[in-house]
Design a protein around this motif. Sequence first.
Motif, short mmCIF file in Angstrom:
data_model
loop_
_atom_site.label_atom_id
_atom_site.label_comp_id
_atom_site.label_asym_id
_atom_site.label_seq_id
_atom_site.Cartn_x
_atom_site.Cartn_y
_atom_site.Cartn_z
N ASN A 48 13.47 2.35 14.67
CA ASN A 48 14.78 2.96 14.96
C ASN A 48 15.33 2.54 16.32
O ASN A 48 16.54 2.54 16.53
N ASP A 49 14.47 2.16 17.24
CA ASP A 49 14.92 1.76 18.57
C ASP A 49 15.65 0.42 18.55
O ASP A 49 16.39 0.09 19.48
N PHE A 50 15.43 -0.37 17.49
CA PHE A 50 16.05 -1.69 17.40
C PHE A 50 17.13 -1.77 16.32
O PHE A 50 17.70 -2.83 16.11
N LYS A 51 17.38 -0.66 15.63
CA LYS A 51 18.41 -0.64 14.58
C LYS A 51 18.22 -1.81 13.62
O LYS A 51 19.14 -2.60 13.37
N LEU A 52 17.01 -1.93 13.11
CA LEU A 52 16.66 -3.04 12.23
C LEU A 52 17.39 -2.92 10.90
O LEU A 52 17.53 -1.83 10.35
N ARG A 53 17.82 -4.07 10.38
CA ARG A 53 18.51 -4.09 9.09
C ARG A 53 17.50 -4.17 7.95
O ARG A 53 16.51 -4.90 8.04
N GLN A 54 17.80 -3.42 6.90
CA GLN A 54 16.95 -3.41 5.71
C GLN A 54 16.81 -4.82 5.15
O GLN A 54 17.77 -5.54 5.02
N GLY A 55 15.58 -5.23 4.86
CA GLY A 55 15.32 -6.53 4.26
C GLY A 55 15.25 -7.68 5.25
O GLY A 55 14.94 -8.80 4.88
N LYS A 56 15.56 -7.43 6.51
CA LYS A 56 15.51 -8.48 7.53
C LYS A 56 14.22 -8.33 8.32
O LYS A 56 13.94 -7.29 8.89
N MET A 57 13.39 -9.38 8.33
CA MET A 57 12.11 -9.35 9.04
C MET A 57 12.37 -9.40 10.55
O MET A 57 13.04 -10.31 11.03
N PRO A 58 11.84 -8.43 11.30
CA PRO A 58 12.06 -8.44 12.75
C PRO A 58 11.29 -9.56 13.43
O PRO A 58 10.26 -10.01 12.95
N GLY A 59 11.84 -10.02 14.54
CA GLY A 59 11.19 -11.04 15.36
C GLY A 59 10.88 -10.43 16.72
O GLY A 59 11.74 -10.39 17.58
N PHE A 60 9.65 -9.93 16.89
CA PHE A 60 9.27 -9.22 18.10
C PHE A 60 8.55 -10.11 19.11
O PHE A 60 7.81 -11.01 18.74
N LEU A 61 8.77 -9.79 20.37
CA LEU A 61 7.98 -10.29 21.49
C LEU A 61 7.55 -9.06 22.28
O LEU A 61 8.29 -8.07 22.35
N MET A 62 6.37 -9.09 22.89
CA MET A 62 5.90 -7.93 23.63
C MET A 62 5.23 -8.41 24.92
O MET A 62 4.51 -9.41 24.92
N ALA A 63 5.49 -7.67 26.00
CA ALA A 63 4.89 -7.99 27.30
C ALA A 63 4.56 -6.68 28.02
O ALA A 63 5.12 -5.63 27.72
#
Length: 132
Positions: A48-63
Amino acid sequence: KKTIITVPLDSGMEAVVTLDHVTCDLTGYVLNRFTGKFFVQYRYNVANDFKLRQGKMPGFLMAAGTADFRQFSGNERIADGVVYISEENSGRVVAYAMPWNSQFRASTATVQARSFIPLDVAKTRFFDSFRS
């Protein structure tokens, strides 16, 4: 796919933090310095913090980073480390804090369940006319 980092908490203590790119679950664990067993667990779903779209695979980076949150005092405070997660489709980066009790360093207590705390959101991609 998962991403894994370590995050400093307090002198001599750190958490191992993972982000599951499919479920969007952010999970962290802290080893007890006396028993060598994981005794603090953090969980939070970042979708929910990224308002991800249904069916769209997220592309995350983490540090991981560090911060000295001086407004928190006493044993119950925010840890010294911050988790930063960026998501390429939304163009957002979110900073997450980890609640920490300094008495945990000397504890042989049983498992403590905690949650990551979203601190702030910033844009890293702008869809406007200011682009050159």
